[in-house]
Write a protein that holds these residues in place. Structure first.
Motif, short mmCIF file in Angstrom:
data_model
loop_
_atom_site.label_atom_id
_atom_site.label_comp_id
_atom_site.label_asym_id
_atom_site.label_seq_id
_atom_site.Cartn_x
_atom_site.Cartn_y
_atom_site.Cartn_z
N SER A 1 0.82 -1.21 0.00
CA SER A 1 0.00 0.00 0.00
C SER A 1 0.86 1.26 0.00
O SER A 1 0.69 2.15 -0.83
CB SER A 1 -0.93 -0.01 1.22
OG SER A 1 -1.64 1.21 1.31
N ALA A 2 1.78 1.34 0.93
CA ALA A 2 2.62 2.53 1.05
C ALA A 2 3.56 2.67 -0.15
O ALA A 2 3.78 3.78 -0.65
CB ALA A 2 3.44 2.47 2.34
N ARG A 3 4.10 1.56 -0.64
CA ARG A 3 5.03 1.63 -1.77
C ARG A 3 4.31 2.09 -3.04
O ARG A 3 4.81 2.95 -3.78
CB ARG A 3 5.68 0.26 -1.99
CG ARG A 3 6.49 -0.21 -0.80
CD ARG A 3 7.21 -1.52 -1.07
NE ARG A 3 7.80 -2.07 0.14
CZ ARG A 3 8.75 -2.98 0.16
NH1 ARG A 3 9.24 -3.46 -0.97
NH2 ARG A 3 9.23 -3.44 1.31
N GLY A 4 3.15 1.51 -3.29
CA GLY A 4 2.40 1.90 -4.47
C GLY A 4 1.89 3.33 -4.38
O GLY A 4 1.93 4.08 -5.37
N ALA A 5 1.41 3.72 -3.20
CA ALA A 5 0.89 5.08 -3.02
C ALA A 5 2.01 6.11 -3.18
O ALA A 5 1.79 7.21 -3.71
CB ALA A 5 0.23 5.22 -1.65
N ALA A 6 3.23 5.77 -2.72
CA ALA A 6 4.37 6.70 -2.86
C ALA A 6 4.71 6.91 -4.33
O ALA A 6 5.00 8.04 -4.76
CB ALA A 6 5.57 6.15 -2.11
N LEU A 7 4.66 5.84 -5.13
CA LEU A 7 4.91 5.98 -6.56
C LEU A 7 3.83 6.85 -7.20
O LEU A 7 4.14 7.76 -8.00
CB LEU A 7 4.93 4.60 -7.22
CG LEU A 7 4.99 4.59 -8.76
CD1 LEU A 7 6.24 5.30 -9.26
CD2 LEU A 7 4.92 3.16 -9.29
N ALA A 8 2.57 6.60 -6.86
CA ALA A 8 1.48 7.40 -7.42
C ALA A 8 1.63 8.86 -7.02
O ALA A 8 1.36 9.76 -7.83
CB ALA A 8 0.14 6.84 -6.94
N GLU A 9 2.06 9.10 -5.79
CA GLU A 9 2.23 10.48 -5.31
C GLU A 9 3.27 11.23 -6.14
O GLU A 9 3.13 12.44 -6.39
CB GLU A 9 2.63 10.45 -3.83
CG GLU A 9 2.91 11.80 -3.21
CD GLU A 9 1.67 12.63 -3.00
OE1 GLU A 9 1.81 13.81 -2.63
OE2 GLU A 9 0.55 12.12 -3.21
N ASN A 10 4.31 10.55 -6.58
CA ASN A 10 5.33 11.20 -7.40
C ASN A 10 4.74 11.77 -8.69
O ASN A 10 5.24 12.75 -9.24
CB ASN A 10 6.44 10.20 -7.76
CG ASN A 10 7.32 9.88 -6.58
OD1 ASN A 10 7.42 10.66 -5.63
ND2 ASN A 10 7.96 8.72 -6.60
N TYR A 11 3.68 11.14 -9.17
CA TYR A 11 3.06 11.59 -10.41
C TYR A 11 1.93 12.59 -10.17
O TYR A 11 1.68 13.46 -11.00
CB TYR A 11 2.51 10.39 -11.19
CG TYR A 11 3.58 9.62 -11.93
CD1 TYR A 11 3.89 9.91 -13.25
CD2 TYR A 11 4.28 8.60 -11.30
CE1 TYR A 11 4.88 9.21 -13.92
CE2 TYR A 11 5.28 7.89 -11.97
CZ TYR A 11 5.57 8.20 -13.28
OH TYR A 11 6.56 7.51 -13.95
N THR A 12 1.22 12.47 -9.05
CA THR A 12 0.02 13.28 -8.85
C THR A 12 0.24 14.53 -8.00
O THR A 12 -0.59 15.45 -8.03
CB THR A 12 -1.08 12.44 -8.19
OG1 THR A 12 -0.61 11.93 -6.93
CG2 THR A 12 -1.50 11.28 -9.08
#
Length: 455
Positions: free
Chosen positions: A374-385
């Motif tokens: 959850s945290a790893r995927g959300a961190a990647l998404a945050e880099n884009y959004t």
């Protein structure tokens, strides 16, 4: 004499000629407009991608919350004296519950036959437990004003006025249920008739100056044969993560059943698959080529989308260690098909959640300092959004290009206006010369004809 009406002298469609010439001159302007449309399509496309990434991020974050997993549901017979709500972590099992007594508020009222009159004034002390609030009631105070003064005192007692058809009765109630919230009153002057030190010693005769309507009492009930007393009818500290609300007191045993609820976790995992597949579809459509329509997507060949797709596949497909029995999504039924889309193996997922939901939860939420998916995927998404993230930087660059095109467009329009004016001026000058030459030719022809006639 100058000819000012275009085309009169030469007979040519000067405006039409100039319009055709300006079509050629405007080709750079058309190319700019087409380029601006393309850039705006790319900006819109990145907005779609950003929205899809944000939805995936929300789905990933939901899987990291404790309430998503281990949910429970409570079942209560229709004629039970209680209702129940179970939260995540509630122990699965059955509980036999009977209610002997509901928690109630203390309630007293002034006489139902003679209206209470506080107009002579006095004092009123309201005691709840060890706390006393004293009110100074001024001379001339009405019953309504006394009610408001009691309510504004924040003394643990509320006051209302009820008209019984004959007189107005002042009704005083404890704010909270339970024996510990019972109150006593000490009055002087016109309020002396409201005094009492023992709530249970008050008369119940409604013609009394002050009488007992209801006594304060605690709720009494049993859970699996164990006697329980609470000051409220809503109880959340008897059965872990189960809130009971007592509604009756028939002393009849009914069974509360607490069972595992897999739906919140299943729905959250399915939401992950849906949002991931939607994002992949967006990327394929916007960065690919539609062979049927022979048209590229708005972000055809965009390197940033390729990078996003590769990073997502890497993060969501990676093996995690130190998070429990499951190390990959496919271990509990979340698989990838030949096209790279997520699909759910329903039976495998149900089995994992039924028998080992805590390890599924740990895979997403992590254990201790070890991050879960959850945290790893959300961190990647945050880099884009995020603001000034990868997509925002791309969009800002495109917006700057649009602004530059707008400036070029404006300058080119000014230049084209001058060119059109020049063409019209030149053609009108030619038209004037041709008109003069035609007039001279007509004059000479007439003179020659007259000379021949004279001859």
């Amino acid at each position: 004499m100058a000819i000012t009406a275009t085309g009169i002298g030469s007979g040519l469609d000067i405006k039409g000629l100039v319009a055709q010439m300006m079509q050629i001159e405007r080709q750079p302007l058309t190319r700019l407009e087409n380029r601006k449309t393309q850039l705006e399509s790319q900006i819109s496309a990145f907005g779609q991608v950003k929205s899809a990434i944000a939805e995936l991020k929300t789905a990933l974050e939901a899987l990291g919350k404790s309430e998503t997993f281990g949910a429970a549901k409570a079942a209560v017979p229709a004629n039970a004296d209680f209702t129940a709500v179970a939260k995540a972590g509630a122990a699965v099992g059955t509980y036999d519950i009977s209610v002997q007594q509901l928690a109630t508020q203390q309630r007293v009222a002034t006489s139902a036959t003679t209206q209470f009159d506080p107009s002579a004034g006095g004092t009123l002390g309201i005691t709840v437990g060890s706390t006393t609030v004293s009110l100074n009631v001024a001379s001339g105070t009405t019953l309504q004003q006394l009610r408001d003064q009691i309510n504004n005192a924040n003394a643990g007692v509320t006051a209302t006025i009820i008209n019984n058809g004959g007189v107005n009765q002042l009704v005083l109630s404890s704010k909270e249920t339970g024996a510990a919230n019972a109150f006593t009153l000490t009055g002087t002057g016109a309020l002396a008739g409201l005094s009492f030190s023992d709530p249970n010693a008050l008369p119940t005769n409604s013609s009394s100056t002050l009488y007992r309507v209801q006594s304060a009492q605690d709720a009494q009930f049993t859970v699996n044969g164990i006697s329980v007393t609470r000051s409220s009818n809503q109880i959340s500290d008897v059965i872990d993560n189960v809130t009971l609300t007592l509604t009756g007191a028939t002393n009849t045993s009914k069974t509360l059943s607490v069972t595992q609820d897999l739906e919140p976790a299943k729905n959250a995992i399915k939401k992950l698959a849906d949002t991931y597949n939607n994002l992949m579809q967006q990327i394929d459509t916007l960065s690919g080529y539609d062979a049927e329509k022979k048209r590229p997507g708005a972000l055809y060949g965009d390197a940033s989308l390729r990078g996003l797709r590769n990073q997502l596949r890497q993060v969501l497909g990676q093996e995690l260690t130190g998070v429990g029995a499951f190390s990959r999504l496919h271990d509990f039924g979340v698989e990838f098909d030949s096209t790279g889309r997520m699909k759910i193996n329903e039976s495998k997922l149900t089995d994992a959640l039924t028998n080992n939901w805590r390890d599924v939860a740990s895979f997403f939420a992590g254990v201790g300092s070890t991050e879960g998916l959850s945290a790893r995927g959300a961190a990647l998404a945050e880099n884009y959004t995020k603001s000034s993230g990868l997509i925002d930087l791309r969009v800002k660059g495109l917006q700057q290009s649009v602004k530059l095109i707008d400036k070029q467009h404006e300058a080119l329009q000014d230049r084209l206006a001058r060119i059109e004016e020049m063409y019209l001026r030149q053609f009108n000058a030619m038209d004037s010369i041709v008109g003069q030459m035609n007039a001279t030719s007509t004059y000479l022809t007439q003179q020659l004809a007259r000379f021949n006639n004279n001859s």
